[in-house]
Each structure stands twice: as structure tokens, then as C-alpha cells.
Scaffold this motif. Structure first.
Motif, PDB file in Angstrom:
ATOM      1  N   LEU A 113      47.777  43.650  34.290  1.00  0.00           N
ATOM      2  CA  LEU A 113      48.328  42.512  35.018  1.00  0.00           C
ATOM      3  C   LEU A 113      48.476  42.843  36.503  1.00  0.00           C
ATOM      4  O   LEU A 113      48.165  42.000  37.360  1.00  0.00           O
ATOM      5  CB  LEU A 113      49.672  42.094  34.431  1.00  0.00           C
ATOM      6  CG  LEU A 113      50.386  40.938  35.149  1.00  0.00           C
ATOM      7  CD1 LEU A 113      49.491  39.710  35.265  1.00  0.00           C
ATOM      8  CD2 LEU A 113      51.687  40.587  34.437  1.00  0.00           C
ATOM      9  N   ARG A 114      48.938  44.043  36.826  1.00  0.00           N
ATOM     10  CA  ARG A 114      49.045  44.431  38.233  1.00  0.00           C
ATOM     11  C   ARG A 114      47.691  44.287  38.944  1.00  0.00           C
ATOM     12  O   ARG A 114      47.607  43.774  40.066  1.00  0.00           O
ATOM     13  CB  ARG A 114      49.533  45.877  38.357  1.00  0.00           C
ATOM     14  CG  ARG A 114      51.005  46.096  38.052  1.00  0.00           C
ATOM     15  CD  ARG A 114      51.435  47.504  38.408  1.00  0.00           C
ATOM     16  NE  ARG A 114      52.809  47.743  38.021  1.00  0.00           N
ATOM     17  CZ  ARG A 114      53.192  48.351  36.890  1.00  0.00           C
ATOM     18  NH1 ARG A 114      52.249  48.797  36.039  1.00  0.00           N
ATOM     19  NH2 ARG A 114      54.462  48.525  36.616  1.00  0.00           N
ATOM     20  N   ILE A 115      46.641  44.733  38.285  1.00  0.00           N
ATOM     21  CA  ILE A 115      45.306  44.662  38.882  1.00  0.00           C
ATOM     22  C   ILE A 115      44.882  43.214  39.077  1.00  0.00           C
ATOM     23  O   ILE A 115      44.335  42.838  40.125  1.00  0.00           O
ATOM     24  CB  ILE A 115      44.289  45.424  37.999  1.00  0.00           C
ATOM     25  CG1 ILE A 115      44.588  46.926  38.033  1.00  0.00           C
ATOM     26  CG2 ILE A 115      42.854  45.145  38.463  1.00  0.00           C
ATOM     27  CD1 ILE A 115      43.809  47.738  37.006  1.00  0.00           C
ATOM     28  N   GLN A 116      45.163  42.371  38.088  1.00  0.00           N
ATOM     29  CA  GLN A 116      44.744  40.976  38.194  1.00  0.00           C
ATOM     30  C   GLN A 116      45.593  40.201  39.191  1.00  0.00           C
ATOM     31  O   GLN A 116      45.107  39.271  39.847  1.00  0.00           O
ATOM     32  CB  GLN A 116      44.742  40.332  36.802  1.00  0.00           C
ATOM     33  CG  GLN A 116      43.615  40.909  35.942  1.00  0.00           C
ATOM     34  CD  GLN A 116      43.597  40.340  34.545  1.00  0.00           C
ATOM     35  OE1 GLN A 116      42.904  39.374  34.254  1.00  0.00           O
ATOM     36  NE2 GLN A 116      44.364  40.963  33.650  1.00  0.00           N
ATOM     37  N   LEU A 117      46.846  40.571  39.344  1.00  0.00           N
ATOM     38  CA  LEU A 117      47.660  39.971  40.404  1.00  0.00           C
ATOM     39  C   LEU A 117      47.075  40.315  41.777  1.00  0.00           C
ATOM     40  O   LEU A 117      47.023  39.464  42.672  1.00  0.00           O
ATOM     41  CB  LEU A 117      49.110  40.457  40.303  1.00  0.00           C
ATOM     42  CG  LEU A 117      49.929  39.868  39.156  1.00  0.00           C
ATOM     43  CD1 LEU A 117      51.186  40.694  38.914  1.00  0.00           C
ATOM     44  CD2 LEU A 117      50.306  38.412  39.441  1.00  0.00           C
ATOM     45  N   GLU A 118      46.618  41.547  41.922  1.00  0.00           N
ATOM     46  CA  GLU A 118      45.989  41.957  43.175  1.00  0.00           C
ATOM     47  C   GLU A 118      44.673  41.205  43.393  1.00  0.00           C
ATOM     48  O   GLU A 118      44.356  40.802  44.512  1.00  0.00           O
ATOM     49  CB  GLU A 118      45.755  43.465  43.184  1.00  0.00           C
ATOM     50  CG  GLU A 118      45.063  43.980  44.440  1.00  0.00           C
ATOM     51  CD  GLU A 118      45.787  43.610  45.720  1.00  0.00           C
ATOM     52  OE1 GLU A 118      45.106  43.341  46.727  1.00  0.00           O
ATOM     53  OE2 GLU A 118      47.053  43.568  45.716  1.00  0.00           O
ATOM     54  N   LEU A 119      43.911  41.000  42.312  1.00  0.00           N
ATOM     55  CA  LEU A 119      42.674  40.225  42.433  1.00  0.00           C
ATOM     56  C   LEU A 119      42.978  38.792  42.872  1.00  0.00           C
ATOM     57  O   LEU A 119      42.244  38.211  43.686  1.00  0.00           O
ATOM     58  CB  LEU A 119      41.927  40.211  41.097  1.00  0.00           C
ATOM     59  CG  LEU A 119      41.241  41.509  40.685  1.00  0.00           C
ATOM     60  CD1 LEU A 119      40.701  41.397  39.265  1.00  0.00           C
ATOM     61  CD2 LEU A 119      40.112  41.859  41.657  1.00  0.00           C
ATOM     62  N   ALA A 120      44.042  38.218  42.333  1.00  0.00           N
ATOM     63  CA  ALA A 120      44.416  36.855  42.715  1.00  0.00           C
ATOM     64  C   ALA A 120      44.756  36.786  44.198  1.00  0.00           C
ATOM     65  O   ALA A 120      44.366  35.841  44.897  1.00  0.00           O
ATOM     66  CB  ALA A 120      45.600  36.385  41.864  1.00  0.00           C
ATOM     67  N   ARG A 121      45.467  37.772  44.678  1.00  0.00           N
ATOM     68  CA  ARG A 121      45.792  37.795  46.112  1.00  0.00           C
ATOM     69  C   ARG A 121      44.539  38.003  46.955  1.00  0.00           C
ATOM     70  O   ARG A 121      44.337  37.314  47.960  1.00  0.00           O
ATOM     71  CB  ARG A 121      46.810  38.897  46.407  1.00  0.00           C
ATOM     72  CG  ARG A 121      48.193  38.628  45.818  1.00  0.00           C
ATOM     73  CD  ARG A 121      49.250  39.555  46.378  1.00  0.00           C
ATOM     74  NE  ARG A 121      48.886  40.966  46.277  1.00  0.00           N
ATOM     75  CZ  ARG A 121      49.702  41.969  46.558  1.00  0.00           C
ATOM     76  NH1 ARG A 121      50.933  41.702  46.969  1.00  0.00           N
ATOM     77  NH2 ARG A 121      49.315  43.223  46.432  1.00  0.00           N
ATOM     78  N   HIS A 122      43.700  38.939  46.540  1.00  0.00           N
ATOM     79  CA  HIS A 122      42.491  39.254  47.308  1.00  0.00           C
ATOM     80  C   HIS A 122      41.552  38.054  47.407  1.00  0.00           C
ATOM     81  O   HIS A 122      40.996  37.775  48.476  1.00  0.00           O
ATOM     82  CB  HIS A 122      41.768  40.436  46.671  1.00  0.00           C
ATOM     83  CG  HIS A 122      40.462  40.767  47.316  1.00  0.00           C
ATOM     84  ND1 HIS A 122      40.384  41.400  48.554  1.00  0.00           N
ATOM     85  CD2 HIS A 122      39.167  40.547  46.929  1.00  0.00           C
ATOM     86  CE1 HIS A 122      39.113  41.546  48.886  1.00  0.00           C
ATOM     87  NE2 HIS A 122      38.356  41.041  47.938  1.00  0.00           N
ATOM     88  N   HIS A 123      41.366  37.356  46.293  1.00  0.00           N
ATOM     89  CA  HIS A 123      40.450  36.226  46.251  1.00  0.00           C
ATOM     90  C   HIS A 123      41.137  34.901  46.593  1.00  0.00           C
ATOM     91  O   HIS A 123      40.487  33.857  46.567  1.00  0.00           O
ATOM     92  CB  HIS A 123      39.795  36.129  44.867  1.00  0.00           C
ATOM     93  CG  HIS A 123      38.822  37.235  44.583  1.00  0.00           C
ATOM     94  ND1 HIS A 123      37.519  37.211  45.030  1.00  0.00           N
ATOM     95  CD2 HIS A 123      38.975  38.411  43.923  1.00  0.00           C
ATOM     96  CE1 HIS A 123      36.900  38.311  44.647  1.00  0.00           C
ATOM     97  NE2 HIS A 123      37.750  39.059  43.980  1.00  0.00           N
ATOM     98  N   LEU A 141      56.729  41.795  37.301  1.00  0.00           N
ATOM     99  CA  LEU A 141      55.511  42.213  37.995  1.00  0.00           C
ATOM    100  C   LEU A 141      55.068  41.174  39.016  1.00  0.00           C
ATOM    101  O   LEU A 141      54.523  41.522  40.072  1.00  0.00           O
ATOM    102  CB  LEU A 141      54.398  42.486  36.989  1.00  0.00           C
ATOM    103  CG  LEU A 141      54.625  43.694  36.064  1.00  0.00           C
ATOM    104  CD1 LEU A 141      53.410  43.922  35.183  1.00  0.00           C
ATOM    105  CD2 LEU A 141      54.934  44.944  36.862  1.00  0.00           C
ATOM    106  N   VAL A 142      55.287  39.900  38.720  1.00  0.00           N
ATOM    107  CA  VAL A 142      54.962  38.853  39.691  1.00  0.00           C
ATOM    108  C   VAL A 142      55.857  39.005  40.920  1.00  0.00           C
ATOM    109  O   VAL A 142      55.387  38.917  42.067  1.00  0.00           O
ATOM    110  CB  VAL A 142      55.124  37.459  39.058  1.00  0.00           C
ATOM    111  CG1 VAL A 142      54.936  36.367  40.115  1.00  0.00           C
ATOM    112  CG2 VAL A 142      54.130  37.262  37.927  1.00  0.00           C
ATOM    113  N   GLN A 143      57.131  39.251  40.681  1.00  0.00           N
ATOM    114  CA  GLN A 143      58.062  39.462  41.784  1.00  0.00           C
ATOM    115  C   GLN A 143      57.627  40.641  42.649  1.00  0.00           C
ATOM    116  O   GLN A 143      57.655  40.584  43.884  1.00  0.00           O
ATOM    117  CB  GLN A 143      59.468  39.722  41.229  1.00  0.00           C
ATOM    118  CG  GLN A 143      60.526  39.983  42.298  1.00  0.00           C
ATOM    119  CD  GLN A 143      60.858  38.742  43.095  1.00  0.00           C
ATOM    120  OE1 GLN A 143      61.367  37.756  42.548  1.00  0.00           O
ATOM    121  NE2 GLN A 143      60.574  38.757  44.387  1.00  0.00           N
ATOM    122  N   GLU A 144      57.200  41.697  41.993  1.00  0.00           N
ATOM    123  CA  GLU A 144      56.736  42.902  42.688  1.00  0.00           C
ATOM    124  C   GLU A 144      55.513  42.613  43.560  1.00  0.00           C
ATOM    125  O   GLU A 144      55.372  43.177  44.655  1.00  0.00           O
ATOM    126  CB  GLU A 144      56.394  43.960  41.626  1.00  0.00           C
ATOM    127  CG  GLU A 144      55.818  45.258  42.100  1.00  0.00           C
ATOM    128  CD  GLU A 144      55.423  46.134  40.925  1.00  0.00           C
ATOM    129  OE1 GLU A 144      54.204  46.382  40.745  1.00  0.00           O
ATOM    130  OE2 GLU A 144      56.320  46.558  40.164  1.00  0.00           O
TER     131      GLU A 144
END
Length: 255
Positions: A113-123, A141-144
Motif C-alpha cells: 500500500l505504501r508503494i501504491q500510495l506513492e504511485l498515486a502521488r507520482h502519477h 498509512l494514508v495519513q502518513e
């Protein structure tokens, strides 16, 4: 009325015999837009095939479902990243944490999930979150990861008012599905306190069919049953709820 089913696995093998008919039934019911969250590497081909067959109705996402997270999840996420670099998708997902079936993969699910949250931000894409028996773990993790740009939806929301308010404070929408029609679903105590601007409608088909189809295969054509129950709980006209939730989905997923 025009509706958006913001979460539907219409590419599932459960629709092999009548997928075209199910799509026609959805259109007849006013469901003109259907968003397709991915599961894992095995669902990509059928999902994209459905999108190609009905490009004006069906729109694909890309992600890795928590129940598909295994010890080699990083390899699957490499494929997710590859697809995100090759063509546009309307969102990242479905991803999140699921502690209903198995708690032994929690650490791997958290990292995925951390990786996919980063992908969401990146894209700069919205992310679709699965939180079965794991709202607190997912929200943490979303808050983080929240830097002011992260947005998305807590899909199949069935939590408490405090959890709804927490999700909204994080900048996220609530995906409301068939559970809202269940006698003991609990959303009758939550939705009257939530503004319509925070809601999306979904079926999560082929799962969680609304009453009176509970226990059977769900499909997008049943979305009006969700709509009418939400409208009843909010004390609003169904047409107003349809217009608002359709607009919310269009804005969130850039449709």
C-alpha cells in the motif's frame, strides 16, 4: 438519471456467459459509466479487453488488491508500474489492507500500500482503497502519505461516523454500495450526518448485491437500488443524489 458505478469487476469470470447483456442492462438502468478496479496480473487482460469493447462506458484502473499480495508482491508492483508508464488509467487500485481472511501478510500488505500510495502521488491519480477489517491500519498509512495532493475513495465504506469523518478529513470520498440496503448494515446511522459532496455510488459487482438480490451475483444494473436507499437516508430526491454522485466521480477520476 445518469449514474456512475465507481467500482465494478464486470470483467470477472462470473460474467463470462452474459457480460454484453449485463452491460446493456446497466445502460438501460441509467448506469452510463463503469469504473473497473484491477485485482492482480491475472485480471489485467480481461479488464483491458472489456474497456476496449466498451470504451465510452468502461474505464480501467491499475493496482494490486491486498488479497493478492504475496511474498513476491514487489514483482507484481513492477508490472503495475510498467502499465502506468505505458498508457493512461483513471485511478490506482484496487489496493489497501484486508485482515478478514488472513492476518499473516499484514506487513507485506502495508508495504504494498505504501508503494501504491506513492504511485498515486507520482502519477497524480486518485487511489481506491480496500479496508476490510482494516480501516485504522489503512487510514494510518494514508495519513502518513498525505502531502495535500493525495486523493481517492474508501471503497465499500461500511464504518462508523467517526471513521467516515476521518476519511473525509484525509481528503477522501466514501464509496457506498449494497451494504447501505442491508437491515443491519449500519450506514443508516452514518449517512444522514454526511454531506452528499463526499459520496460516490458503487456496486463492487459481482459481490455485495443490494436487497432484494442479496446473496446473488451483483451487477451494475442494480446501482439504482443503492441510489434510492442513499436518497432515502439523506432525505433528498434521487435525481439530486444521482447528479451529485455522478459529478463527484467525474471530478475525482477526471472522467
Amino acid at each position: 438519471m445518469q449514474l456512475t458505478d465507481s467500482h465494478a469487476h464486470l470483467y470477472s469470470t462470473q460474467f463470462e456467459a452474459d457480460r454484453a447483456e449485463a452491460l446493456a442492462r446497466a445502460t438501460a438502468a441509467g448506469v452510463r459509466t463503469i469504473l473497473l478496479p484491477n485485482i492482480d496480473h491475472t485480471s489485467i487482460e480481461p479488464m483491458l479487453a472489456l474497456e476496449a469493447q466498451a470504451p465510452t462506458n468502461c474505464h480501467a484502473m491499475m493496482g494490486l488488491h491486498p488479497c493478492s499480495v504475496t511474498k513476491d508482491f514487489e514483482q507484481q508492483l513492477y508490472e503495475v508500474e510498467s502499465w502506468l508508464s505505458r498508457r493512461p488509467f483513471v485511478g490506482i487500485g484496487e489496493c489497501g489492507i484486508d485482515l478478514y481472511w488472513d492476518k499473516s501478510m499484514l506487513a507485506e500488505q502495508q508495504q504494498a500500500l505504501r508503494i501504491q500510495l506513492e504511485l498515486a502521488r507520482h502519477h497524480r491519480q486518485p487511489i481506491v482503497l480496500h479496508t476490510r477489517n482494516a480501516f485504522a491500519e489503512t487510514a494510518a498509512l494514508v495519513q502518513e502519505a498525505q502531502d495535500g495532493t493525495l486523493r481517492g475513495v474508501f471503497h465499500c465504506f461500511s464504518g462508523s461516523l467517526a471513521e467516515a469523518e476521518q476519511a473525509i478529513a484525509l481528503g477522501f470520498k466514501l464509496g457506498i454500495g449494497g451494504v447501505v440496503t442491508f437491515k443491519n448494515g449500519g450506514l443508516d446511522k452514518v449517512l444522514p450526518n454526511i454531506g452528499l459532496e463526499h459520496l460516490l455510488l458503487e456496486t463492487d459487482c459481482p459481490y455485495l448485491a443490494p436487497v432484494p438480490y442479496r446473496g446473488r451475483r451483483n451487477e451494475p444494473a442494480y446501482l439504482p437500488l443503492v441510489l434510492h436507499r442513499v436518497a432515502e437516508l439523506l432525505g433528498q430526491d434521487p435525481a439530486a443524489v444521482a447528479a451529485a454522485t455522478t459529478a463527484n466521480a467525474a471530478a475525482l477520476f477526471s472522467l
